[in-house]
Write a protein that holds these residues in place. Structure first.
Motif, mmCIF file in Angstrom:
data_model
loop_
_atom_site.group_PDB
_atom_site.id
_atom_site.type_symbol
_atom_site.label_atom_id
_atom_site.label_comp_id
_atom_site.label_asym_id
_atom_site.label_seq_id
_atom_site.Cartn_x
_atom_site.Cartn_y
_atom_site.Cartn_z
ATOM 1 N N ARG A 199 6.835 12.982 0.485
ATOM 2 C CA ARG A 199 5.441 13.132 0.860
ATOM 3 C C ARG A 199 4.600 11.929 0.438
ATOM 4 N NH1 ARG A 199 4.577 19.392 -1.153
ATOM 5 N NH2 ARG A 199 6.254 20.302 0.079
ATOM 6 N N SER A 200 5.211 11.043 -0.337
ATOM 7 C CA SER A 200 4.488 9.853 -0.772
ATOM 8 C C SER A 200 4.483 8.826 0.350
ATOM 9 C CB SER A 200 5.170 9.243 -1.995
ATOM 10 O OG SER A 200 5.231 10.186 -3.029
ATOM 11 N N PRO A 201 3.512 7.905 0.355
ATOM 12 C CA PRO A 201 3.530 6.857 1.378
ATOM 13 C C PRO A 201 4.768 5.991 1.201
ATOM 14 C CG PRO A 201 1.946 6.349 -0.344
ATOM 15 C CD PRO A 201 2.413 7.748 -0.599
ATOM 16 N N VAL A 202 5.327 5.508 2.290
ATOM 17 C CA VAL A 202 6.526 4.676 2.196
ATOM 18 C C VAL A 202 6.290 3.293 2.774
ATOM 19 C CG1 VAL A 202 8.251 6.496 2.117
ATOM 20 C CG2 VAL A 202 7.346 5.769 4.314
ATOM 21 N N PHE A 203 5.058 2.869 2.819
ATOM 22 C CA PHE A 203 4.772 1.495 3.194
ATOM 23 C C PHE A 203 3.581 1.020 2.383
ATOM 24 C CE2 PHE A 203 2.217 4.119 5.880
ATOM 25 C CZ PHE A 203 1.053 3.437 6.122
ATOM 26 N N ASP A 204 3.300 -0.247 2.493
ATOM 27 C CA ASP A 204 2.413 -0.906 1.551
ATOM 28 C C ASP A 204 0.928 -0.715 1.879
ATOM 29 O OD1 ASP A 204 2.504 -4.273 0.228
ATOM 30 O OD2 ASP A 204 1.308 -2.563 -0.296
ATOM 31 N N LYS A 205 0.231 0.105 1.118
ATOM 32 C CA LYS A 205 -1.213 0.271 1.283
ATOM 33 C C LYS A 205 -1.896 -0.571 0.217
ATOM 34 C CE LYS A 205 -1.397 4.920 3.301
ATOM 35 N NZ LYS A 205 -2.097 4.517 4.507
ATOM 36 N N VAL A 206 -2.309 -1.769 0.580
ATOM 37 C CA VAL A 206 -2.824 -2.687 -0.434
ATOM 38 C C VAL A 206 -4.314 -2.517 -0.684
ATOM 39 C CG1 VAL A 206 -1.073 -4.401 0.043
ATOM 40 C CG2 VAL A 206 -3.234 -4.508 1.270
ATOM 41 N N LEU A 207 -4.997 -1.735 0.135
ATOM 42 C CA LEU A 207 -6.446 -1.646 -0.012
ATOM 43 C C LEU A 207 -6.890 -0.279 -0.518
ATOM 44 C CD1 LEU A 207 -7.570 -3.621 3.158
ATOM 45 C CD2 LEU A 207 -7.385 -4.425 0.826
ATOM 46 N N ILE A 208 -6.028 0.386 -1.257
ATOM 47 C CA ILE A 208 -6.417 1.661 -1.853
ATOM 48 C C ILE A 208 -7.551 1.404 -2.840
ATOM 49 C CG2 ILE A 208 -5.659 3.536 -3.358
ATOM 50 C CD1 ILE A 208 -2.920 3.272 -2.130
ATOM 51 N N PRO A 209 -8.700 2.075 -2.714
ATOM 52 C CA PRO A 209 -9.827 1.791 -3.607
ATOM 53 C C PRO A 209 -9.498 2.145 -5.048
ATOM 54 C CG PRO A 209 -10.240 3.756 -2.299
ATOM 55 C CD PRO A 209 -8.996 3.146 -1.756
ATOM 56 N N PRO A 210 -9.777 1.267 -5.985
ATOM 57 C CA PRO A 210 -9.502 1.548 -7.391
ATOM 58 C C PRO A 210 -10.560 2.466 -7.985
ATOM 59 C CG PRO A 210 -10.572 -0.566 -7.184
ATOM 60 C CD PRO A 210 -10.349 -0.071 -5.790
ATOM 61 N N THR A 343 7.642 4.819 -2.824
ATOM 62 C CA THR A 343 8.912 4.106 -2.640
ATOM 63 C C THR A 343 8.794 2.795 -1.888
ATOM 64 O OG1 THR A 343 9.316 5.367 -0.627
ATOM 65 C CG2 THR A 343 10.267 6.230 -2.666
ATOM 66 N N GLY A 344 7.603 2.418 -1.454
ATOM 67 C CA GLY A 344 7.462 1.193 -0.671
ATOM 68 C C GLY A 344 7.348 -0.046 -1.531
ATOM 69 N N ASN A 345 6.946 -1.141 -0.926
ATOM 70 C CA ASN A 345 6.815 -2.405 -1.639
ATOM 71 C C ASN A 345 5.531 -2.433 -2.451
ATOM 72 O OD1 ASN A 345 8.914 -4.270 -1.424
ATOM 73 N ND2 ASN A 345 8.472 -4.646 0.711
ATOM 74 N N MET A 346 5.658 -2.376 -3.750
ATOM 75 C CA MET A 346 4.509 -2.512 -4.626
ATOM 76 C C MET A 346 4.804 -3.481 -5.761
ATOM 77 S SD MET A 346 1.410 -1.437 -4.597
ATOM 78 C CE MET A 346 0.866 -1.553 -2.918
ATOM 79 N N SER A 347 5.850 -4.284 -5.609
ATOM 80 C CA SER A 347 6.132 -5.339 -6.581
ATOM 81 C C SER A 347 5.486 -6.619 -6.083
ATOM 82 C CB SER A 347 7.636 -5.551 -6.755
ATOM 83 O OG SER A 347 8.196 -4.503 -7.486
ATOM 84 N N PHE A 348 4.495 -7.093 -6.818
ATOM 85 C CA PHE A 348 3.749 -8.265 -6.391
ATOM 86 C C PHE A 348 4.165 -9.484 -7.199
ATOM 87 C CE2 PHE A 348 1.381 -5.194 -4.201
ATOM 88 C CZ PHE A 348 0.642 -5.844 -3.233
#
Length: 490
Positions: A199-210, A343-348
């Motif tokens: 149920r978690s996103p599986v792609f890169d959402k880079v603009l999630i508001p902090p 599970t997506g790309n979150m290693s920067f």
């Protein structure tokens, strides 16, 4: 193995847009090799249940539809996305091979040295397979009844963190299919139901508001300064390479893969001697006090050891080159509010630049504190700026310039914090050995745990695999500071 048409109804048509950082991965794959004994005291010459391994892979992939899609261009041709078509799913690529004259035990006696791996363990590049599958699994059977499982996953849809969460879920399904007791598998979310991962996103959402906070504002200021400094360094690096006629090509260097180990005893000693913030220079102490830095991690210290030794080696061979840099893969999940189940790309990529002369003046503690200081640049603002940087037309040229073997460069990708040996118990026991195939990306390293259970103090706790030029390698292993803590395995 092609599932039947009824299976396809479990997946809906959907699209996953990829960020610029994802797209920059291109055809890169994430590779792991898992080795399992087939014989035991109770089950001699036991054949491991390959059928369960294959069918459970399909079941697990259905929970992560991005693994069953195909990479296509976005409608404006400005980016990439993964399109999932239920009528034309891109199934995992599964192949098998046999080795009639080798056992897992014989590999173990030789320390699983890459040179001893049978040719049957070689896998085909996913980009060359029909349909360009997102995941490929190559199973090799040994004469002892054991197997090795070689897994490739397309890097543009997942990072090392996500790969191991997927393996863990796959293993949990396989254990059930093998009618073994389904122990609770490792999952940082501590969810009682493994399917919640899907149920978690599986792609890169880079603009999630902090979540707004004073600390985030401070980190954003640091991130802006860091990106500016990094951009100036890249511009200078590219300019120097473009106007240098003496720089040799990648292929002109003699490279080899090397494996180093850090024992529990050495890690403890390293932390005790150099992990104390009170030993920082005044230059770093002011930052430590201003930003509430309370510790230096073991990872910071080992990164510092490698970076310092490689820099000294480059300085000895090319004292006129003033720069040294390190790239660290950093997990952004916690910092922008994503679930640990993501599970997506979150290693920067965090690029740290320093002048060689400055590092020469540093102690290990200073260099490790500098690394910790740079890690504190990671914030939602850094994510946004790094994404913009990766989307720029000359980003690839800048990154290639940084990876050039003529540079003083070290890159660390760390997955050693995972309980890997527990995560890939498919129902026939924990693996005997976990490794990666040899690769020759200049200066790039990956760190992994070496044993499934707690060992004695002198047992290796973590292995570090890295591709080094032969002349740099010889200087590094003879570096007194480096060899005090790290050992050469092969």
């Amino acid at each position: 193995m092609q599932p039947n048409r009824k299976t396809n109804t479990l997946v809906q048509a959907q699209e996953f847009e990829l960020s610029s950082i994802d797209s920059a991965q291109g055809d890169a794959d994430i590779n792991f090799a898992l080795f399992y004994f087939g014989a035991s005291k109770r089950h001699k010459k036991r054949r491991l249940p390959i059928g369960c391994l294959k069918s459970s892979l399909i079941s697990a992939a259905l929970k992560f539809p991005i693994l069953l899609g195909r990479v296509v261009s976005t409608s404006d041709n400005q980016g990439l996305k993964v399109a999932v078509d239920p009528d034309n799913l891109n199934w995992p690529d599964i192949t098998e091979a046999s080795v009639g004259n080798m056992s897992i035990a014989s590999l173990q006696r030789n320390g699983f040295a890459w040179s001893r791996w049978p040719r049957a363990t070689e896998t085909i590049d996913l980009a060359q397979r029909p349909g360009n599958p997102m995941i490929g699994v190559h199973i090799v059977r040994y004469v002892c009844g054991g197997i090795s499982v070689h897994i490739k996953t397309r890097h543009l849809i997942v990072d090392g963190n996500g790969v191991w969460r997927f393996y863990s879920y796959w293993a949990q399904i396989c254990r059930n299919e093998c009618k073994k007791s389904a122990r609770q598998f490792f999952d940082c979310t501590q969810d009682s139901e493994p399917h919640l991962l899907s149920r978690s996103p599986v792609f890169d959402k880079v603009l999630i508001p902090p979540v707004p906070s004073h600390d985030v504002e401070i980190a954003d200021d640091i991130a802006t300064e860091h990106i500016d400094r990094m951009t100036r360094f890249f511009d200078r690096l590219v300019e120097r390479r473009l106007h240098s006629s003496s720089v040799a090509s990648f292929g002109s260097y003699d490279y080899s893969m090397r494996k180093f180990t850090l024992t529990y005893e050495a890690a403890t000693r390293l932390k005790a001697v150099h992990g104390q913030l009170v030993n920082c220079s005044p230059e770093h102490m002011s930052f430590v006090l201003a930003h509430n830095i309370t510790y230096i991690s073991t990872n910071d210290l080992v990164c510092a050891l490698f970076w310092r030794a490689i820099t000294r080696a480059h300085y000895a061979l090319n004292p006129r080159d003033p720069d040294t840099c390190m790239m660290l893969a950093c997990d952004m999940r916690k910092r922008i509010g994503l679930s640990q189940a993501y599970t997506g790309n979150m290693s920067f990529p965090l690029v740290m630049h320093m002048e060689k002369s400055q590092m020469q003046r540093h102690t290990i503690t200073d260099t490790a504190t500098h690394i910790r200081q740079q890690v504190n640049t990671l914030s939602p603002e850094y994510v946004r700026q790094m994404s913009a940087f990766m989307a720029s037309p000359d980003a690839l040229q800048k990154l290639i310039s940084m990876f050039h073997p003529g540079n003083s460069f070290f890159s660390a990708s760390i997955v050693s914090r995972f309980m890997m040996f527990d995560m890939v118990d498919f129902g026939f026991g924990k693996p005997t050995h976990i490794d990666i195939p040899p690769y020759l990306t200049p200066g790039f390293s990956i760190w992994m745990p070496t044993r499934p259970t707690t060992q004695s103090a002198k047992t290796p706790a973590t292995s570090i695999d890295i591709a080094l030029r032969e002349d740099i390698y010889q200087l590094v292993i003879n570096d007194s500071e480096f060899s005090e803590y790290l050992e050469v395995m092969f």
